[in-house]
Design a protein around this motif. Structure first.
Motif, mmCIF file in Angstrom:
data_model
loop_
_atom_site.group_PDB
_atom_site.id
_atom_site.type_symbol
_atom_site.label_atom_id
_atom_site.label_comp_id
_atom_site.label_asym_id
_atom_site.label_seq_id
_atom_site.Cartn_x
_atom_site.Cartn_y
_atom_site.Cartn_z
ATOM 1 N N SER A 168 0.869 -1.309 0.134
ATOM 2 C CA SER A 168 0.021 0.115 0.093
ATOM 3 C C SER A 168 0.895 1.229 0.025
ATOM 4 C CB SER A 168 -0.798 -0.183 1.318
ATOM 5 O OG SER A 168 -0.034 0.245 2.446
ATOM 6 N N GLN A 169 0.265 2.334 -0.523
ATOM 7 C CA GLN A 169 1.033 3.436 -0.572
ATOM 8 C C GLN A 169 1.038 4.382 0.865
ATOM 9 O OE1 GLN A 169 3.060 5.252 -3.047
ATOM 10 N NE2 GLN A 169 3.417 6.387 -1.052
ATOM 11 N N ALA A 170 1.998 4.873 1.461
ATOM 12 C CA ALA A 170 2.015 5.541 2.846
ATOM 13 C C ALA A 170 1.788 6.802 2.444
ATOM 14 C CB ALA A 170 3.132 5.399 3.383
ATOM 15 N N PRO A 171 1.287 7.715 3.286
ATOM 16 C CA PRO A 171 0.970 9.096 3.029
ATOM 17 C C PRO A 171 2.114 9.821 3.188
ATOM 18 C CG PRO A 171 0.006 8.551 5.059
ATOM 19 C CD PRO A 171 0.461 7.264 4.613
ATOM 20 N N ARG A 172 2.203 11.185 2.694
ATOM 21 C CA ARG A 172 3.522 11.988 2.724
ATOM 22 C C ARG A 172 3.207 12.619 4.023
ATOM 23 N NH1 ARG A 172 5.998 15.989 -1.139
ATOM 24 N NH2 ARG A 172 6.447 17.648 -0.098
ATOM 25 N N GLN A 173 4.427 12.835 4.595
ATOM 26 C CA GLN A 173 4.349 13.373 5.937
ATOM 27 C C GLN A 173 5.046 14.738 6.143
ATOM 28 O OE1 GLN A 173 5.717 10.872 8.993
ATOM 29 N NE2 GLN A 173 5.170 9.138 7.983
ATOM 30 N N GLU A 174 4.363 15.558 6.635
ATOM 31 C CA GLU A 174 4.873 17.100 6.533
ATOM 32 C C GLU A 174 5.269 17.581 7.994
ATOM 33 O OE1 GLU A 174 5.369 19.220 4.092
ATOM 34 O OE2 GLU A 174 4.778 18.213 2.485
ATOM 35 N N GLY A 175 6.225 18.441 7.982
ATOM 36 C CA GLY A 175 6.661 18.990 9.434
ATOM 37 C C GLY A 175 7.071 18.100 10.388
ATOM 38 N N VAL A 176 7.723 17.030 10.200
ATOM 39 C CA VAL A 176 8.134 16.292 11.379
ATOM 40 C C VAL A 176 9.363 16.860 11.718
ATOM 41 C CG1 VAL A 176 7.217 14.266 10.086
ATOM 42 C CG2 VAL A 176 9.622 14.861 9.737
ATOM 43 N N ALA A 177 9.352 16.729 13.217
ATOM 44 C CA ALA A 177 10.469 17.465 13.768
ATOM 45 C C ALA A 177 12.009 16.543 13.945
ATOM 46 C CB ALA A 177 10.285 17.544 15.346
ATOM 47 N N PRO A 178 12.997 17.056 13.517
ATOM 48 C CA PRO A 178 14.256 16.703 13.574
ATOM 49 C C PRO A 178 14.702 16.101 14.868
ATOM 50 C CG PRO A 178 14.560 18.860 12.567
ATOM 51 C CD PRO A 178 13.175 18.547 13.188
ATOM 52 N N GLY A 179 15.073 14.906 15.059
ATOM 53 C CA GLY A 179 15.303 14.245 16.039
ATOM 54 C C GLY A 179 14.317 13.467 16.637
ATOM 55 N N SER A 180 13.192 13.298 16.111
ATOM 56 C CA SER A 180 11.951 12.690 16.334
ATOM 57 C C SER A 180 11.925 11.417 15.857
ATOM 58 C CB SER A 180 10.726 13.370 15.988
ATOM 59 O OG SER A 180 10.391 13.424 14.769
ATOM 60 N N ASP A 321 2.176 -2.693 -8.434
ATOM 61 C CA ASP A 321 2.169 -2.299 -6.915
ATOM 62 C C ASP A 321 3.071 -3.026 -6.089
ATOM 63 O OD1 ASP A 321 1.358 -4.926 -6.962
ATOM 64 O OD2 ASP A 321 -0.761 -4.674 -6.627
ATOM 65 N N ASN A 322 4.421 -3.214 -6.662
ATOM 66 C CA ASN A 322 5.568 -3.858 -5.796
ATOM 67 C C ASN A 322 6.287 -2.694 -5.176
ATOM 68 O OD1 ASN A 322 4.444 -6.177 -7.059
ATOM 69 N ND2 ASN A 322 6.252 -7.046 -6.907
ATOM 70 N N TYR A 323 6.158 -1.420 -5.848
ATOM 71 C CA TYR A 323 7.035 -0.432 -5.429
ATOM 72 C C TYR A 323 6.348 0.775 -4.905
ATOM 73 C CZ TYR A 323 10.329 3.502 -5.814
ATOM 74 O OH TYR A 323 11.111 4.717 -5.443
ATOM 75 N N ARG A 324 6.917 1.455 -3.783
ATOM 76 C CA ARG A 324 6.061 2.542 -3.320
ATOM 77 C C ARG A 324 7.392 3.462 -2.771
ATOM 78 N NH1 ARG A 324 1.163 2.209 -5.070
ATOM 79 N NH2 ARG A 324 0.159 0.395 -4.709
ATOM 80 N N SER A 325 7.055 4.808 -2.723
ATOM 81 C CA SER A 325 7.895 5.878 -2.199
ATOM 82 C C SER A 325 7.213 6.955 -1.688
ATOM 83 C CB SER A 325 8.842 6.429 -3.484
ATOM 84 O OG SER A 325 9.826 7.085 -3.058
ATOM 85 N N VAL A 326 7.652 7.446 -0.608
ATOM 86 C CA VAL A 326 6.821 8.358 0.304
ATOM 87 C C VAL A 326 8.045 9.718 0.553
ATOM 88 C CG1 VAL A 326 7.204 7.222 2.616
ATOM 89 C CG2 VAL A 326 5.463 9.047 2.200
#
Length: 474
Positions: A168-180, A321-326
């Motif tokens: 499955s395709q994982a959602p894009r993640q925005e604004g994650v904190a460095p060190g988290s 559907d074997n390859y995904r990128s996020v």
């Protein structure tokens, strides 16, 4: 490779159809706009019956889009011809389609009021009993909306028996904190009609990310742009089985625009060796990565048995559907600083003038998706000098910025860095300049703050140091 394998080793190809106006008397929208039709998936691999006799269905969504978002295209219709599938598959039509024959229908298309495509019809397709492996045909369709008519579109459908591992395709993640710490949730399943002997996962975490765990059934290799991992899941995966993958990651202090790739194939010793590609990987030492069941993809009981350790790769029915990128975007900055140079020499002498870009961090910058230069620099050459040698990564321009064929002696150059620039790293563009006249002359060099995607100005906290000067004393 066998003829059957060639048929089933599908590569996704965008099958779209373009505009055809309805003659010279058509409205202005037919002139200023274009109508497109395509299918999702672009090609459909249809499994035969499961080993317990039940038949899986697949869906194919027919889409309609147009180019001009300012133009509202009225509701229309899409004519679908499935007669090319009749010998091996059954099509179930949705409620918005009026059947003309068992194999043809006309479906309503909603209004196109913006840039987003609309779904015209979602067809269910299932294999007929007793059809031999490798049967194939073409689904054809043509859309009419407002004053526009598309060229005929086509979707290839092929029947096959085998495992079909899918992610499955994982959602894009925005604004994650460095060190988290974060996870990239995904699901691994077998959408085929035969058991996979196991799975080989390939994972890639870009340089600003790190694997929070290193299981013993995974092996790792550090590269310039990140860490590559190969994980062996040697349990058989029956048709319809589905498992969760949490993919725990650490967000580095140097993270900015990061990328996480994950792909899957059937496991075999040969497949693992091929995936290593001759490189040396280091085994992990943590607890083994195990398959955690997720909701089943189907309710029928899987009856296939494992045949033991596989030694040869098993073709996957549908590799689409074997390859995904996020993309993972960290809330971080990278301060670029540009440095020019001051040189001197006698008239007729050749001097080296360097233009250096430095990334002062804290984040590294990389264009891992588009593969564009991390930094582009506009270099203007001081009057009274002539470029006699330049970097290969710099292209000659006219004074007004147009491209020119002759690469030496130009008044201006556009220089491209590699696709990534580590934190604290520098990259230098060196020019050989012949001094043609006496006196002091200078020119400005500058970083293109709008070039990077996203633009440099969106993450560089100090744009004032993105401009510098080349000074020549003759």
């Amino acid at each position: 490779m066998s003829r059957r394998t060639r048929r089933l080793a599908l590569v996704p190809v965008l099958a779209v159809s373009g505009v055809l106006s309805l003659g010279a008397a058509g409205s202005a929208s037919a002139v200023s706009d274009q109508l497109w039709t395509y299918s999702d998936p672009y090609e459909l691999v249809l499994p035969g019956a499961y080993e317990d006799g039940t038949v899986p269905e697949r869906t194919v969504a027919l889409k309609v889009s147009h180019d001009n978002p300012e133009n509202v295209v009225g509701a229309g219709r899409i004519t679908v011809d499935a007669s090319g599938l009749g010998a091996f598959a059954k099509v179930t039509w949705p409620a918005n389609c009026a059947t003309e024959t068992v194999d043809t229908a006309v479906c309503e298309v909603p209004e196109l009021a913006g840039a987003e495509p609309v779904t015209a019809a979602v067809l269910k397709v299932g294999a007929l009993p007793g059809v031999p492996d490798g049967a194939e045909g073409v689904l054809r369709y043509t859309a009419v909306a407002g004053d526009l008519t598309s060229y005929p579109g086509e979707t290839r459908v092929v029947l096959g028996n085998g495992a079909d591992l899918a992610l499955s395709q994982a959602p894009r993640q925005e604004g994650v904190a460095p060190g988290s710490a974060i996870t990239v949730p995904a699901t691994l399943g077998n959408r085929g009609n035969r058991t996979a002997p196991g799975a080989l996962l390939r994972l890639f975490a870009s340089r600003g990310l790190g694997f929070a765990e290193r299981p013993a059934n995974c092996e790792y290799r550090d590269t310039e742009t990140g860490t590559d991992a190969l994980c062996v899941l040697d349990e058989p995966i029956a048709p319809g089985q589905s498992f969760t993958l949490d993919n725990p990651l650490k967000v580095g202090k140097n993270a900015l625009y990061e990328r996480y790739d994950y792909s899957v194939g059937s496991y075999s010793a040969e497949a693992l060796e091929a995936a290593r590609g001759g490189h040396v990987y280091t085994p992990g030492t943590g607890a083994e990565l195990e398959l955690v069941p997720a909701p089943a993809l189907r309710t029928a009981t899987a009856t296939a048995e494992s045949t033991g350790t596989a030694t040869a790769p098993v073709p996957d029915l549908d590799p689409q559907d074997n390859y995904r990128s996020v993309i993972i975007h960290a809330a971080n900055t990278a301060d670029l600083k540009l440095r020019g140079s001051r040189v001197e020499g006698a008239v007729g002498a050749t001097v080296r003038a360097d233009v250096t870009v430095k990334n002062r961090g804290p984040a590294w910058i990389a264009s891992l998706g588009a593969g564009e230069p991390a930094v582009t620099v506009d270099v203007r050459i001081p009057a009274g000098t002539t470029v006699t040698a330049k970097p290969d990564s710099c292209s000659a321009l006219t004074e007004t910025g147009d491209w020119v064929e002759e690469q030496l002696g130009a008044p201006r150059y556009r220089c491209a860095s590699p696709i990534y620039l580590d934190e604290r790293a520098t990259h230098t563009f060196g020019f050989d300049l012949r001094i043609d006249r006496p006196g002091k002359t200078k020119a400005t060099v500058s970083i293109d703050n709008d070039q990077y995607e996203p633009p440099i100005r969106s993450f560089d906290p100090d744009l004032t140091n993105n401009t510098a000067t080349i000074v020549v004393n003759g």
